[in-house]
Design a protein around this motif. Structure first.
Motif, short mmCIF file in Angstrom:
data_model
loop_
_atom_site.label_atom_id
_atom_site.label_comp_id
_atom_site.label_asym_id
_atom_site.label_seq_id
_atom_site.Cartn_x
_atom_site.Cartn_y
_atom_site.Cartn_z
N SER A 49 11.15 3.30 -16.16
CA SER A 49 12.59 3.25 -15.92
C SER A 49 13.13 4.60 -15.48
N ASN A 50 12.42 5.68 -15.80
CA ASN A 50 12.91 7.02 -15.42
C ASN A 50 13.04 7.14 -13.90
N PHE A 51 12.12 6.51 -13.19
CA PHE A 51 12.20 6.53 -11.73
C PHE A 51 13.50 5.88 -11.26
N TYR A 52 13.88 4.79 -11.90
CA TYR A 52 15.07 4.06 -11.45
C TYR A 52 16.36 4.73 -11.89
N ILE A 53 16.29 5.54 -12.93
CA ILE A 53 17.45 6.36 -13.24
C ILE A 53 17.72 7.30 -12.07
N SER A 54 16.65 7.91 -11.54
CA SER A 54 16.80 8.77 -10.37
C SER A 54 17.27 7.97 -9.16
N TYR A 55 16.77 6.75 -9.04
CA TYR A 55 17.14 5.91 -7.90
C TYR A 55 18.62 5.54 -7.96
N PHE A 56 19.13 5.23 -9.15
CA PHE A 56 20.55 4.94 -9.30
C PHE A 56 21.40 6.17 -9.01
N VAL A 57 20.92 7.33 -9.44
CA VAL A 57 21.65 8.56 -9.15
C VAL A 57 21.70 8.78 -7.64
N LEU A 58 20.58 8.56 -6.96
CA LEU A 58 20.53 8.74 -5.51
C LEU A 58 21.47 7.77 -4.80
N GLN A 59 21.43 6.49 -5.19
CA GLN A 59 22.28 5.50 -4.56
C GLN A 59 23.75 5.76 -4.87
N GLY A 60 24.04 6.05 -6.14
CA GLY A 60 25.42 6.19 -6.54
C GLY A 60 26.10 7.43 -5.98
N VAL B 236 10.01 -7.12 -4.81
CA VAL B 236 8.57 -6.91 -4.92
C VAL B 236 8.20 -5.45 -4.68
N GLN B 237 8.76 -4.87 -3.60
CA GLN B 237 8.31 -3.54 -3.22
C GLN B 237 9.07 -2.43 -3.94
N VAL B 238 10.40 -2.50 -3.92
CA VAL B 238 11.18 -1.42 -4.52
C VAL B 238 11.09 -1.47 -6.04
N PHE B 239 10.91 -2.67 -6.59
CA PHE B 239 10.96 -2.80 -8.04
C PHE B 239 9.58 -3.06 -8.66
N LEU B 240 9.02 -4.23 -8.41
CA LEU B 240 7.83 -4.63 -9.17
C LEU B 240 6.63 -3.75 -8.89
N ILE B 241 6.29 -3.54 -7.62
CA ILE B 241 5.12 -2.73 -7.30
C ILE B 241 5.28 -1.31 -7.82
N THR B 242 6.47 -0.73 -7.61
CA THR B 242 6.70 0.62 -8.07
C THR B 242 6.62 0.71 -9.58
N LEU C 1 13.00 13.07 -7.21
CA LEU C 1 13.81 12.79 -6.03
C LEU C 1 12.98 12.33 -4.84
N LEU C 2 11.84 12.97 -4.60
CA LEU C 2 11.04 12.66 -3.41
C LEU C 2 10.61 11.20 -3.34
N PRO C 3 10.10 10.60 -4.43
CA PRO C 3 9.72 9.19 -4.32
C PRO C 3 10.90 8.28 -3.96
N ILE D 92 0.83 -1.22 0.00
CA ILE D 92 0.00 0.00 0.00
C ILE D 92 0.86 1.26 0.00
N PRO D 93 1.73 1.46 0.98
CA PRO D 93 2.55 2.69 0.93
C PRO D 93 3.54 2.71 -0.22
N VAL D 94 4.10 1.52 -0.57
CA VAL D 94 5.05 1.49 -1.68
C VAL D 94 4.35 1.79 -3.00
N GLY D 95 3.12 1.30 -3.16
CA GLY D 95 2.35 1.61 -4.36
C GLY D 95 2.09 3.11 -4.48
N PHE D 96 1.86 3.76 -3.35
CA PHE D 96 1.66 5.20 -3.38
C PHE D 96 2.92 5.92 -3.87
N VAL D 97 4.09 5.43 -3.45
CA VAL D 97 5.35 6.03 -3.91
C VAL D 97 5.48 5.88 -5.42
N GLY D 98 5.07 4.72 -5.94
CA GLY D 98 5.12 4.50 -7.38
C GLY D 98 4.23 5.46 -8.15
#
Length: 906
Positions: free
Chosen positions: A575-586, A537-543, A491-493, A453-459
């Motif tokens: 995939s645009n979300f995960y580009i941001s996610y990789f930038v954040l992690q990296g 499941v949560q960080v990837f598939l649901i989002t 960035l926020l998500p 539920i909360p992870v879906g909202f982030v997506g």
């Protein structure tokens, strides 16, 4: 329509009012539909076109990149400055006295930048030789994952970028380079064959690294450094039937090869007593320190007023003086440390006198109980530790079926460190273990479902433009500046998702313990599986699903016939979300790990307020940060899975994954070499699990492509991908069948070979005689030399070129090659008779009365207190005192205070 239903079900989340998102969609949808669409006159117009024309992918990316880069730059700048001033926080492994000399890392130059060259020259294998196998394999995984993504760029970009960019799908900005921009079905064959090449390469890397790990594991576990250890020769049997909880029966079962037996005891009573004793002892230590500090403070005040300086008493005065008589000169009786026996209403007592009387009662009682349990007169629980003379005999017992009934004397564990045992879980019998596993597994699955539920909202938040079209009252968001809007969407998500996932590790480790894991390493391995499931499941598939579905749902309701095309177009956009996610992690995560500002602030602040005794000061100074392997690996395994999954439909992700993973590798490399310690040893078993979990990305990529080809009605590519899927499944099954036994057991063939190799390296003409401490011939271990390659002779192979070495891991990373990496002469593996006797007893049975450590003062209060309290419990005032301002200090230079205990290599 099955695919459409899957997407719809992914976004069905209940709102606070009890309505599902679908209900809101049905109420609002047609207010967004152009009239031509509703009438059916122009099915290609509408919000889908608007989305492509106003695609914010590049804006969101830049809005994420710029603040993230600036923050990372600030973090790195602070790190470069602070590491020169706070060696304890940024280079503790170079000097800390709690580490043995051979465990330390050579110090780096102290300039701002001149240490880069020295740092780059330290090999990753230094972590293996001086810290842990797990730490070394974490670095290897990050490096291999980054290299895999880099190779993926070389494979996919030259072909798929032109194919996608000229696909005439009407996409713009970053989406121009994705699968969603391709309309011509014949172009999909390019995606098919590139998928064959790259995903086949991924499976090859998994196989190659699995072979590498197997050979490294065998070299590590068969080395004299490990084979001599007690844990390598000890097998833990759980769920032992009551009839077999007898030393005589067990010795007859395992024969003359048994050296020692420890049948686990029910230690609830003595455990409570030991816990109470230690609590009272620490209370006495704190009270004595408080009394001495108060006396020293009052003495300094008196000196400033011209009073007596308070010279130390002589030995005779200390012995004959009444208890507390020296302190009484400076501290009135009513100011002595006191406490209430019960909160608020309890009787107030003098803390020091009360603690002494309690210890006089507890210590003899504990000593008597310990002697009784050592004699085997306690109540047994269904777990047994069996130590053998040789490692090979322990392996034989571990590999054999120990009992004729199912689930009895099982599961078995070898190599369990006594410090890692979860003693309360040794009480669990086989029936309880089955029930616990079912309940905890069910709980974790339910947690996945409800966490959606909360992870879906982030997506959905990551695709906020579509949400605004869905809910008109959110249209005010368009009025905020584009930069801020990009941050909210990009960035926020990512930040919210990271915070949300930070709550999981505690719950998952608790479930692993409740499930019956008998050791901390087993807890980490189970947590690794659970946490990886959450990550995928949560960080990837649901989002991904909610982001793609929320971008399409309005248009689907307006023109249901276009649902497949809309989903196929919008799924790659996620995939645009995960580009941001990789930038954040990296950038942010890696630079933040280097800076460690939270640890630095807590170290300084908490130390100032909470470290009121020399023991607390020393503990904080000497205790290094550690990593939880079960929650570190899954994060970066999931990042690799995401990159592999999107490698074909949005290959741009691979570039950001390469950079992000490599930056994380550099951060962990520094911390493992200079900052972190390892207190849990899984013998590297986290690595093959991470490799197996990495294949999830390949399977998801294949299934995703099959689904997209199905939506686009491209039968040729579908057939080819189904054939490839069958091939990789068969390959994967065959690989696991071949490697699984080698991940659990040690082969007998290498035991004799290791014996011969050790004999040759020592210059002996014949194999050494077998030492009763291990199962292979051993050499004398010289603790002064920890070089892994000393006296190893010439390399077993000529130095190969890169391609040959890469294609033949079975030859150039074989056992004979990798044994040269294993530390030799790292430590003298020998045990004191008392340590060997008590090794696998419950800690409360082997626990000794603690030595109390108080600061020395010039007035002689501490010496009198040591004399009087020492009649009850050992106490010393060496190595700690007060400076000229009355501040509590301890001798950091010696780094070996009275309470220091040498590390035992079990």
């Amino acid at each position: 329509m099955d695919t459409l239903e899957a997407f719809n079900s992914a976004i069905q989340r209940r709102s606070s009012s009890g309505l599902t998102l679908d209900h809101v969609i049905q109420r609002r949808a047609f207010s967004f539909c152009p009239k031509a669409n509703v009438a059916g006159d122009n099915p290609d117009a509408g919000s889908a076109q608007d989305a492509s024309e106003n695609n914010p992918s590049l804006s969101a990316f830049l809005s994420t990149l710029v603040p993230t880069f600036l923050l990372a730059l600030a973090f790195v700048t602070l790190f470069l400055i602070l590491r020169r001033k706070f060696k304890r926080n940024y280079e503790p492994r170079t000097f800390l006295g709690s580490l043995r000399p051979q465990e330390r890392t050579p110090a780096l130059p102290n300039g701002l930048f001149n240490w880069f060259g020295t740092f780059s020259k330290v090999p990753d294998s230094f972590v293996l030789n001086h810290q842990s196998l797990d730490g070394f394999l974490l670095l290897r995984y990050l490096k291999v994952a980054s290299a895999t993504c880099l190779v993926g760029c070389f494979i996919t970009w030259p072909v798929l970028f032109p194919v996608n960019a000229t696909g005439h799908g009407g996409q713009k900005q970053l989406d121009l380079l994705s699968f969603g921009n391709v309309i011509d079905k014949n172009r999909y064959y390019a995606h098919v064959f590139i998928a064959w090449i790259f995903l086949g390469f991924v499976f090859y890397m998994v196989a190659r690294e699995s072979i590498y790990y197997v050979n490294l594991r065998q070299a590590y576990l068969l080395s004299p450094l490990y084979a001599n250890r007690m844990s390598s020769r000890t097998v833990l049997f759980t769920s032992v039937p009551k009839d077999y909880l007898d030393e005589g029966i067990l010795r007859r079962m395992f024969g003359k090869h048994v050296k020692n037996l420890w049948i686990a005891n029910d230690c609830e009573e003595i455990e409570n007593l030991v816990e109470e004793r230690d609590k009272v002892a620490m209370k006495l230590e704190a009270a004595e320190t408080k009394l001495i500090k108060l006396a020293d403070t009052n003495r300094l005040k008196a000196m400033k007023k011209g009073g007596q300086s308070g010279e130390p008493l002589g030995a005779a005065d200390e012995a004959n003086g009444e208890s507390g008589s020296v302190a009484a000169k400076w501290v009135p009786t009513k100011k002595r440390p006191t406490h209430r026996l019960k909160p608020i209403i309890g009787k107030k007592v003098d803390t020091i006198n009360w603690c002494r009387s309690e210890l006089e009662r507890l210590i003899p009682k504990i000593d008597a109980l310990q002697a009784t349990l050592r004699a085997g007169n306690g109540k047994f629980i269904p777990s047994v530790f069996v130590e053998f003379y040789h490692q090979s005999e322990a392996q034989s017992a571990y590999q054999s079926l120990s009992h004729h009934h199912a689930l009895h004397m099982s599961p078995r564990f070898i190599g369990v460190n006594p410090d890692e045992v979860i003693w309360k879980n040794l009480k669990i019998n086989w029936a309880s273990r089955v029930i616990r596993n079912i309940l905890t597994t069910t709980f974790v699955i339910l947690l996945i479902v409800f966490w959606s539920i909360p992870v879906g909202f982030v997506g959905i938040l990551s695709n906020i433009n579509s949400l605004i079209r869905l809910a008109g009252w959110l249209s005010w968001l368009h009025k905020i500046p584009d930069v801020i809007f990009g941050v909210v969407q990009g960035l926020l998500p990512a930040i919210l998702l990271a915070v949300l996932m930070a709550l999981l590790p505690i719950i998952l480790r608790l479930m692993a313990k409740l499930g019956g894991a008998p050791s901390l390493s087993a807890v980490e391995l189970r947590t690794q599986n659970s946490y990886f499931g959450f990550q995928v499941v949560q960080v990837f598939l649901i989002t991904t699903l909610t982001s793609a579905a929320s971008a399409s749902v309005t248009s689907i309701l307006c023109t249901p016939g276009d649902a497949p095309n809309l989903l196929a177009t919008n799924l790659p956009k996620a995939s645009n979300f995960y580009i941001s996610y990789f930038v954040l992690q990296g950038l942010t995560i890696s630079s933040g790990a280097l800076l460690g500002i939270a640890g630095l602030v807590l170290f300084k602040l908490l130390g100032s307020f909470l470290d009121t005794t020399p023991r607390k000061m020393y503990k904080r100074w000497s205790t290094l940060s550690t990593l939880g392997w079960g929650t570190v690996f899954p994060i970066y395994t999931n990042l690799t899975v995401i990159a592999i999954t999107y490698s074909i439909i949005a290959p741009l992700v691979l570039g950001f994954a390469t950079i992000g993973l490599y930056l994380v590798y550099l951060a962990y490399r520094y911390n493992l070499l200079f900052v972190f310690d390892s207190n849990i040893d899984t013998k590297g078993l986290i690595y093959p699990r991470a490799l197996q979990q990495t294949t999830t990305g390949a399977y998801l990529a294949i299934v995703c492509l099959i689904g997209l080809f199905g939506i686009k009605a491209a039968p040729g590519p579908i057939v080819l991908m189904v054939v490839f899927l069958i091939f990789v499944i068969l390959f994967h099954i065959s690989l696991n069948a071949a490697l699984d036994p080698l991940l659990k057991f040690l082969p007998k063939s290498l035991e004799a070979e290791e014996e011969s190799l050790l004999a040759l390296e020592d210059g002996a003409s014949a194999p050494h005689s077998m030492d009763k401490g291990n199962g292979i011939a051993t050499t004398k271990i010289n603790s002064a030399d920890s070089s892994p390659a000393k006296d190893l002779g010439p390399a077993p192979h000529k130095k190969p070129n890169f391609i040959t070495k890469f294609l033949r891991p079975d030859l150039y990373t074989d056992y004979h090659t990798l044994r040269r990496l294993v530390p030799r002469g790292f430590a003298d593996i020998s045990y004191d008779p008392v340590v060997e006797r008590d090794a696998y007893y419950h800690p409360s049975i082997s626990s000794q009365t603690p030595l109390l450590w108080i600061p020395r003062d010039e007035a002689g209060v501490s010496r009198q207190e040591c004399r009087h309290s020492g009649r009850v419990i050992p106490m010393t005032d060496e190595g700690a005192g007060f400076d000229e301002k009355g501040k509590l200090v301890w001798d950091q230079e010696s780094a070996r205070p009275p309470i220091w205990q040498e590390k035992i290599y079990y």
